[in-house]
Design a protein around this motif. Structure first.
Motif, short mmCIF file in Angstrom:
data_model
loop_
_atom_site.label_atom_id
_atom_site.label_comp_id
_atom_site.label_asym_id
_atom_site.label_seq_id
_atom_site.Cartn_x
_atom_site.Cartn_y
_atom_site.Cartn_z
N ILE A 195 -4.86 1.42 10.33
CA ILE A 195 -3.38 1.59 9.85
C ILE A 195 -2.89 0.27 9.36
O ILE A 195 -3.30 -0.72 10.21
N ASN A 196 -2.29 0.30 8.32
CA ASN A 196 -1.88 -0.94 7.82
C ASN A 196 -0.47 -0.79 7.49
O ASN A 196 -0.18 0.15 6.90
N GLU A 240 -7.13 -6.57 7.41
CA GLU A 240 -7.75 -5.29 7.69
C GLU A 240 -9.22 -5.57 8.01
O GLU A 240 -9.64 -5.10 9.00
N SER A 279 4.46 -7.26 9.83
CA SER A 279 3.44 -6.34 9.18
C SER A 279 2.10 -6.51 10.14
O SER A 279 2.00 -7.60 10.87
N SER A 338 -2.08 -4.77 10.89
CA SER A 338 -3.22 -4.01 10.76
C SER A 338 -3.89 -3.73 11.76
O SER A 338 -4.30 -4.49 12.69
N TYR A 396 5.93 0.19 4.79
CA TYR A 396 5.17 0.93 4.09
C TYR A 396 3.71 1.03 5.09
O TYR A 396 3.17 0.18 5.51
N THR A 397 3.13 2.21 5.24
CA THR A 397 2.17 2.27 6.12
C THR A 397 1.07 3.18 5.36
O THR A 397 1.34 4.11 4.85
N TYR A 398 -0.29 2.57 5.38
CA TYR A 398 -1.38 3.04 4.94
C TYR A 398 -2.41 3.29 5.86
O TYR A 398 -2.37 2.44 6.98
N ILE A 399 -3.45 4.18 5.66
CA ILE A 399 -4.61 4.26 6.46
C ILE A 399 -5.75 4.36 5.85
O ILE A 399 -5.78 4.95 4.81
N LYS A 400 -6.75 3.77 6.41
CA LYS A 400 -8.19 3.94 5.87
C LYS A 400 -8.94 4.49 6.67
O LYS A 400 -9.15 3.73 7.82
#
Length: 166
Positions: A125-126, A154, A110, A112, A135-139
């Protein structure tokens, strides 16, 4: 009445004075001849070619090269200005933190990733790797902060990115 009696000077002194003057003029003439000889050699070297036309051709060629260099320099200056303007909007800072999202998972799959521009605007991007998938998340990051709460990894990636150009 003779000249020497009229001037009150002995004729011998006048002859000696004139002889000294002639000697000085002969020395100056010799110096001028030597300097002219050197100047002629330099002139012949300068002219170099078969005639004055070849010198003119060389000078014209050099002038054209100078014109080309000036034009090229102007183009380079415009390109540099364009690059600098574009650089303000590019991502220049990066922070990457690899970690294990779950204790049973190993290998730090995994991560960040924080990407920021010079104003500290950008994104994180995490990517969380699990046994079931990734699973990919963006903030979004604005002025170095996120309106969404950041996880420890992050925050660490964001801090690394902020410090990457200091």
């Amino acid at each position: 009445m003779s000249i020497s009696e009229y001037l009150g000077i002995d004729l011998d002194y006048i002859v000696i004075g004139l002889a000294a003057l002639v000697l000085i003029l002969i020395i100056l003439t010799l110096v001028n001849i030597v300097q002219m000889s050197k100047l002629k050699k330099k002139y012949k070297l300068f002219m170099g070619g078969e005639n004055a036309k070849s010198l003119e051709d060389i000078l014209m060629k050099r002038m054209n090269q100078i014109d080309g260099l000036v034009a090229s320099n102007s183009k380079n200056e415009r390109n540099i200005e364009s690059i600098i303007k574009t650089l303000h909007f590019t991502y220049q800072k990066m922070g990457l933190v690899k970690y294990d999202a779950f204790r049973e998972m190993g290998g730090k799959l995994s991560f960040s990733l924080a990407m920021l521009d010079e104003k500290n605007d950008g994104f994180i991007i995490n990517a969380m790797h699990t046994r079931e998938g990734c699973y990919t998340y963006i903030k979004e990051i604005i002025d170095g902060n996120s309106i969404i709460t950041l996880a420890e990894e992050e925050k660490e990636a964001l801090d690394i990115a902020k410090k990457s150009t200091e």
